[in-house]
Design a protein around this motif. Structure first.
Motif, PDB file in Angstrom:
ATOM      1  N   LYS A  81     144.086 117.765  57.909  1.00 42.16           N
ATOM      2  CA  LYS A  81     145.386 117.035  57.828  1.00 42.16           C
ATOM      3  C   LYS A  81     145.312 115.687  58.002  1.00 42.16           C
ATOM      4  N   GLY A  82     144.265 114.979  57.874  1.00 40.76           N
ATOM      5  CA  GLY A  82     144.110 113.508  57.689  1.00 40.76           C
ATOM      6  C   GLY A  82     144.437 112.581  58.715  1.00 40.76           C
ATOM      7  N   LEU A  83     145.623 112.778  59.707  1.00 46.04           N
ATOM      8  CA  LEU A  83     146.000 112.122  60.621  1.00 46.04           C
ATOM      9  C   LEU A  83     146.146 112.952  61.942  1.00 46.04           C
ATOM     10  N   TYR A  84     145.597 112.133  63.142  1.00 42.53           N
ATOM     11  CA  TYR A  84     145.675 112.815  64.260  1.00 42.53           C
ATOM     12  C   TYR A  84     146.169 112.151  65.658  1.00 42.53           C
ATOM     13  N   PHE A  85     147.187 112.690  66.149  1.00 42.38           N
ATOM     14  CA  PHE A  85     147.521 112.025  67.235  1.00 42.38           C
ATOM     15  C   PHE A  85     146.940 112.907  68.406  1.00 42.38           C
ATOM     16  N   ILE A  86     146.309 112.222  69.369  1.00 44.43           N
ATOM     17  CA  ILE A  86     145.480 112.868  70.545  1.00 44.43           C
ATOM     18  C   ILE A  86     146.480 112.523  71.798  1.00 44.43           C
ATOM     19  N   ASN A  87     146.996 113.487  72.440  1.00 46.30           N
ATOM     20  CA  ASN A  87     147.747 113.437  73.724  1.00 46.30           C
ATOM     21  C   ASN A  87     148.638 112.537  73.428  1.00 46.30           C
ATOM     22  N   PRO A  88     149.481 112.768  72.628  1.00 39.37           N
ATOM     23  CA  PRO A  88     150.645 111.837  72.191  1.00 39.37           C
ATOM     24  C   PRO A  88     151.587 111.360  73.094  1.00 39.37           C
ATOM     25  N   LEU A  89     152.022 112.303  73.883  1.00 43.64           N
ATOM     26  CA  LEU A  89     153.243 112.108  74.883  1.00 43.64           C
ATOM     27  C   LEU A  89     152.399 111.816  76.286  1.00 43.64           C
ATOM     28  N   GLY A  90     150.888 111.764  76.511  1.00 42.82           N
ATOM     29  CA  GLY A  90     150.303 111.376  77.683  1.00 42.82           C
ATOM     30  C   GLY A  90     150.702 112.285  78.852  1.00 42.82           C
ATOM     31  N   THR A  91     150.564 113.616  78.292  1.00 42.87           N
ATOM     32  CA  THR A  91     150.812 114.787  79.352  1.00 42.87           C
ATOM     33  C   THR A  91     149.613 115.504  79.442  1.00 42.87           C
ATOM     34  N   GLU A  92     148.567 115.101  78.871  1.00 39.83           N
ATOM     35  CA  GLU A  92     147.292 115.864  79.059  1.00 39.83           C
ATOM     36  C   GLU A  92     146.380 114.870  79.896  1.00 39.83           C
ATOM     37  N   ALA A 148     141.719 114.278  52.322  1.00 40.79           N
ATOM     38  CA  ALA A 148     142.768 114.139  53.378  1.00 40.79           C
ATOM     39  C   ALA A 148     143.745 112.911  53.695  1.00 40.79           C
ATOM     40  N   ASN A 149     142.909 111.914  53.364  1.00 43.08           N
ATOM     41  CA  ASN A 149     143.628 110.462  53.249  1.00 43.08           C
ATOM     42  C   ASN A 149     145.109 110.612  52.379  1.00 43.08           C
ATOM     43  N   SER A 150     145.249 111.344  51.697  1.00 38.16           N
ATOM     44  CA  SER A 150     146.494 111.462  51.044  1.00 38.16           C
ATOM     45  C   SER A 150     147.570 112.099  51.801  1.00 38.16           C
ATOM     46  N   VAL A 151     147.134 112.485  53.143  1.00 36.71           N
ATOM     47  CA  VAL A 151     148.330 113.153  54.005  1.00 36.71           C
ATOM     48  C   VAL A 151     148.931 111.867  54.616  1.00 36.71           C
ATOM     49  N   TRP A 152     148.216 110.692  54.817  1.00 34.56           N
ATOM     50  CA  TRP A 152     148.957 109.517  55.559  1.00 34.56           C
ATOM     51  C   TRP A 152     149.241 108.359  54.595  1.00 34.56           C
ATOM     52  N   PHE A 153     148.635 108.330  53.582  1.00 31.51           N
ATOM     53  CA  PHE A 153     149.232 107.213  52.512  1.00 31.51           C
ATOM     54  C   PHE A 153     149.076 107.888  51.272  1.00 31.51           C
ATOM     55  N   PRO A 154     150.084 107.539  50.283  1.00 27.99           N
ATOM     56  CA  PRO A 154     150.078 107.987  48.903  1.00 27.99           C
ATOM     57  C   PRO A 154     148.759 107.292  48.085  1.00 27.99           C
ATOM     58  N   THR A 155     148.026 108.017  47.270  1.00 30.52           N
ATOM     59  CA  THR A 155     146.871 107.662  46.724  1.00 30.52           C
ATOM     60  C   THR A 155     146.389 108.246  45.653  1.00 30.52           C
ATOM     61  N   ILE A 156     145.488 107.705  44.899  1.00 32.46           N
ATOM     62  CA  ILE A 156     144.634 108.711  44.139  1.00 32.46           C
ATOM     63  C   ILE A 156     143.423 109.175  44.714  1.00 32.46           C
ATOM     64  N   ASP A 157     143.555 110.327  45.341  1.00 30.80           N
ATOM     65  CA  ASP A 157     142.434 111.059  46.416  1.00 30.80           C
ATOM     66  C   ASP A 157     141.414 111.695  45.741  1.00 30.80           C
ATOM     67  N   ALA A 158     140.349 110.830  45.115  1.00 35.55           N
ATOM     68  CA  ALA A 158     139.324 111.384  44.563  1.00 35.55           C
ATOM     69  C   ALA A 158     138.129 110.305  44.671  1.00 35.55           C
ATOM     70  N   PRO A 159     137.039 111.145  44.746  1.00 31.33           N
ATOM     71  CA  PRO A 159     135.652 110.240  45.163  1.00 31.33           C
ATOM     72  C   PRO A 159     135.491 109.261  43.958  1.00 31.33           C
ATOM     73  N   ASN A 160     135.945 109.572  42.746  1.00 29.47           N
ATOM     74  CA  ASN A 160     135.424 108.746  41.650  1.00 29.47           C
ATOM     75  C   ASN A 160     136.407 107.399  41.533  1.00 29.47           C
ATOM     76  N   GLU A 161     137.507 107.386  42.578  1.00 30.36           N
ATOM     77  CA  GLU A 161     138.270 106.083  42.390  1.00 30.36           C
ATOM     78  C   GLU A 161     137.903 105.052  43.415  1.00 30.36           C
ATOM     79  N   ARG A 162     137.912 103.709  43.347  1.00 26.78           N
ATOM     80  CA  ARG A 162     137.846 102.571  43.986  1.00 26.78           C
ATOM     81  C   ARG A 162     138.910 101.877  44.348  1.00 26.78           C
ATOM     82  N   MET A 163     138.944 101.307  45.574  1.00 22.85           N
ATOM     83  CA  MET A 163     140.205 100.197  45.525  1.00 22.85           C
ATOM     84  C   MET A 163     139.701  99.473  46.811  1.00 22.85           C
ATOM     85  N   THR A 164     140.343  98.269  46.685  1.00 23.38           N
ATOM     86  CA  THR A 164     140.382  97.118  48.002  1.00 23.38           C
ATOM     87  C   THR A 164     141.523  97.526  48.669  1.00 23.38           C
ATOM     88  N   GLN A 165     141.570  97.013  49.952  1.00 26.88           N
ATOM     89  CA  GLN A 165     142.656  97.535  50.806  1.00 26.88           C
ATOM     90  C   GLN A 165     143.197  96.264  51.889  1.00 26.88           C
TER      91      GLN A 165
END
Length: 847
Positions: free
Chosen positions: A172-183, A198-215
């Motif tokens: 699922k790409g993006l993970y919140f751990i103990n987000p409410l501080g209750t654990e 899975a990075n395309s779960v948290w930002f739109p992109t061309i999510d393929a290994p043969n693509e390259r970008m700076t950021q």
């Protein structure tokens, strides 16, 4: 010994010494036994279980657009576990003119899409189906025309229907751990995991290994949190609303799946290599040990850079530890992420080293990041090299025996998988890209690279890797590029090697027989693998022959199903060692006499040969002549030889080891390897019962947690009146090994008074520890039905339904089965089965 002791030690063995004690050794079983071969061979008209499966073809992604640069401005909603983002993408058509752009964007809300001209934006028509964002660009662009899109979106990772694999348990790409501080006892963190797509779960992109970008990534977060991303940290800006914005810049192009971020209340322990910033991000409790955990990183950087002749290619190298990671580690460009198991205190460091996984992710910075596989079908071009880096580092830092030990483990791992699965290393036909993350891509791939190194020689090996990296840097490759680099350096045609090892499934299965007569040794080699599915291999190997104490080495090439080689030998050979360098990825059946195996142990000079001799002669271990070899093994320089000998001798009766018992007792106290001290204690426990109480009592104070845990198990088995008191004294120790040892004892000895202890440990346990604790907890619940409370049922039900690791869900379900006579538990188990989506568990549940 009493029956209760047998139960304790038996359970401990089943748990691989509580999952933490590194006693397990690779079983050196490189010979296909006749019975096993008969089972594996299909009857006429049937297909073996391991036969390559028929799947559809999976090519690399067609490149319609070239993603040049991504700028992300992101903030977070902890309560909803959302990411709000503004993504600015710079693209151009790859070759052919394009009017439409399709982006990967999984499980998001897309608020708007604008074509940007300076600061002005023109809204573009778009459609979105929950997985793909299709944008009408408003006109046709040519490959010489760049354009810039701004996408306003909200990522909702927990609402995306994710899946996973054995290697990467969730996507699922993006993970919140103990987000409410209750654990309790768990920090609040946010982190990402991009591989495979899975990075395309948290930002739109061309999510393929043969693509390259700076950021560029601008992360807005509360000021108490430390951030990490790819590339260089540019600045941190305080905002009027009390938040801060950290800016990270990645100037060299890399694949979108390698983009990352990690956010938490970290301390940053600074290190360096040459002029490069090297940092370790750990929780505050591990600030003092961070350099002892990761501190070999600068030396690894120097070693790999020097040998490859290619400088480390990125702006920095950081390593961060996160909670509840979905894999062991991930090689994000310039910022590797690791599971929490790497965080060790001073005492745990006596037992454990994570050098292998640290070297693995570092080597990826060249193999995988600088040069990236063009498709997941070519994944071994990433993972086989990273796997083999563990061997290279161990060979350099700790010596050839430690490297050989690692390689034996890789061989065993692959052969275990090959019982049910045999696929080409490079495979375009797979059901799911996650299927590529298996023991073929890792373990087999590493062993194949070792054979390639042995084939061409060290100088050509490193020169070829240098050419491969420099020729293909910042680009994507398939296996042909690797082959051509080796061919261009060596001048040899290596198609045969790459075809049989990378493009064909399986491995050689060899039967070697020998006959000596009148100064001539005849060696017959048969390839008996099923040629319906596997090739007849070409195998350059060395044959070592000892006659009159003198060794001769003969290179041979096996390239037929059956061959006979003749060698001159003045007398009956004392030993014939096929594959003298022990480098083949193969099973080899070569019968040897007792005398030959004893000679092999003492003269072959290879770790694998020593271990083979020990294991082949284990049924004769009580005989005086053979036991002399085991005595030598107990004093061997390498710990795995000592450990293997202990494991075999521990299965003998007490009277059969009386001459070795003083040495083993000494090993339990003085052996320099904690795992060997622990195994010596368990061996003595199997023989001596109460006789060694004082020794166990002393060992409980050993500096090693592994040894203390073994001593606890051993002492509990003596039936000593104060055993319960001794156990209680260790209940507050902050040690996984000790906790699992206590759980093993309490599973068969304790009553309801230990219920609260079990529940506390289960609630605090990390993922692997939780899995093993549940094994003991099931036995405990079976022995103490009064503890089968609604609280326990609810707790186990929640784990079985929703824990992110499938094997923990399985363990919780199995523990519930102890109480399956209760109607409410039976109903709950039916609900768990009905809601489960993982095919592995559905098969286990009989669905």
């Amino acid at each position: 010994m009493n029956h209760r002791f047998l139960s304790i030690v038996g359970l401990a063995a089943a748990m691989a010494f509580a999952g933490g004690c590194n006693i397990n050794k690779p079983v050196l079983d490189t010979k296909p036994q006749a019975a096993a071969a008969a089972k594996a061979s299909p009857s006429a008209g049937t297909e073996p279980v391991w036969a390559p499966k028929k799947h559809s073809f999976n090519p690399s992604r067609t490149r319609e657009h070239d993603l040049l640069h991504t700028t992300l401005r992101i903030s977070f909603n902890w309560e909803k576990q959302y990411l709000h983002g503004l993504a600015e993408l710079t693209l151009k058509p790859y070759f052919y003119p394009q009017r439409q752009l399709v982006l990967d964007a999984k499980g998001m809300d897309i608020h708007s899409v604008h074509l940007m001209e300076g600061y002005d934006g023109k809204e573009l028509k778009h459609t979105y189906d929950g997985l793909k964002l299709t944008v009408d660009l408003g006109k046709e662009y040519t490959r010489d025309e760049k354009y810039k899109l701004e996408i306003d979106y909200t990522a909702k990772p927990n609402e995306y229907a994710s899946s996973g694999s054995d290697a990467i348990t969730d996507d699922k790409g993006l993970y919140f751990i103990n987000p409410l501080g209750t654990e309790p006892n768990k920090p609040r963190q946010i982190w990402t995991q991009g591989e495979t797509e899975a990075n395309s779960v948290w930002f739109p992109t061309i999510d393929a290994p043969n693509e390259r970008m700076t950021q560029d990534i601008y992360i807005t977060i509360d000021p108490e949190f430390t951030t990490l991303s790819n590339g260089t940290f540019i600045y941190s800006r305080q905002n009027a609303d009390g938040t801060k914005t950290d800016y990270w810049k990645q100037e060299e192009p890399h694949a979108p799946y390698l983009a990352m971020l990690a956010i938490g209340e970290y301390v940053v322990v600074e290190d360096s290599w040459r002029e490069l910033e090297v940092n370790y991000y750990v929780e505050p409790a591990y600030e003092k040990t961070a350099k002892k955990i990761f501190g070999n990183t600068p030396e690894m950087l120097e070693f790999f850079t020097t040998k490859l002749g290619v400088d480390y290619p990125w702006a920095k190298y950081s390593q961060v530890v996160v909670r509840d990671f979905v894999s062991g580690a991930m090689e994000n460009t310039s910022a590797s992420t690791f599971m929490e198991d790497l965080q060790l205190n001073e005492r745990e460091l006596l037992d454990k080293s994570w050098d292998g996984i640290i070297a693995h992710e570092l080597f990826h910075q060249w193999f995988g990041n600088l040069v990236t596989t063009e498709s997941w079908a070519n994944l071994p071009l990433n993972e086989a090299f990273a796997n083999y880096s563990e061997y290279l580092w161990a060979e350099y830092k700790y010596g050839p025996d430690e490297a050989a030990y690692l390689h034996l483990g890789e061989l065993e791992q692959y052969l275990d998988e090959a019982e049910t699965k045999r696929e080409p290393l490079i495979r375009y036909y797979y059901n799911d890209r996650e299927d590529m993350f298996d023991s073929h891509s890792y373990a087999k791939g590493g062993r194949v690279l070792h054979m390639l190194r042995k084939l061409v020689g060290d100088e050509a090996w490193w020169a070829s890797l240098n050419l491969y990296l420099t020729r293909n840097k910042y680009s994507d490759v398939e296996v042909a590029e690797l082959r051509m680099a080796f061919e261009d350096v060596t001048g040899q045609d290596l198609m045969w090697f790459f075809d049989q090892w990378f493009m064909k499934p399986g491995h050689p299965e060899l039967i070697v027989t020998q006959r000596y007569s009148k100064g001539q040794l005849q060696l017959q080699v048969q390839q008996v693998q099923d040629s319906t599915y596997m090739p007849v291999y070409r195998l350059p190997v060395q044959v070592a022959i000892w006659s009159d104490g003198k060794k001769q080495v003969h290179p041979v090439v096996i390239d037929k199903a059956q061959q006979v080689f003749s060698f001159e030998a003045p007398t009956q050979p004392q030993l014939v060692l096929f594959d003298a360098e022990q480098q083949l990825l193969a099973t080899v059946e070569h019968e040897k006499t007792e005398d030959e195996l004893l000679f092999q142990f003492r003269h072959a000079g290879q770790l694998a040969s020593k271990l083979e001799a020990l294991q082949e002669l284990q049924d004769q271990a009580a005989r005086a002549q053979v036991q002399g070899m085991y005595k030598e093994a107990l004093q061997d320089a390498h710990w795995s030889v000592r450990s293997t000998a202990l494991g075999i001798l521990s299965r003998l009766k007490e009277g059969q080891v009386s001459t070795l018992e003083p040495l083993i007792r000494q090993m339990a106290v003085k052996d320099k390897k904690s795992a060997v001290r622990a195994e010596a204690l368990l061996a003595l426990a199997g023989w001596g019962g109460p006789r060694y109480q004082s020794l166990y009592n002393q060992a409980m104070n050993d500096s090693s947690y592994q040894v203390a845990a073994a001593a606890l198990l051993a002492y509990a088995g003596t039936g000593a009146g104060d055993a319960s008191q001794k156990m209680t004294q260790f209940e507050k120790e902050d040690s996984e090994e000790v906790a699992l040892a206590l759980a093993t004892v309490y599973a068969v000895q304790a009553g309801p008074e230990k219920y609260d202890w079990f529940m506390e440990k289960l609630h605090k346990a990390s993922n692997n520890q939780l899995y093993y604790l549940l094994q003991s907890f099931g036995a405990y619940l079976a022995s103490n039905p009064e503890t089968n409370t609604p609280e326990v049922i609810t707790f186990l039900g929640e784990l079985a339904k929703s824990h992110r690791l499938y094997y923990v869900r399985a363990a919780a379900y199995q523990t519930l089965m102890v109480m399956s006579d209760k109607p409410e538990v039976e109903t709950l188990m039916q609900q768990i089965k009905a809601n489960e989506k993982d095919e592995r568990l559905l098969q286990m549940y009989g669905m």
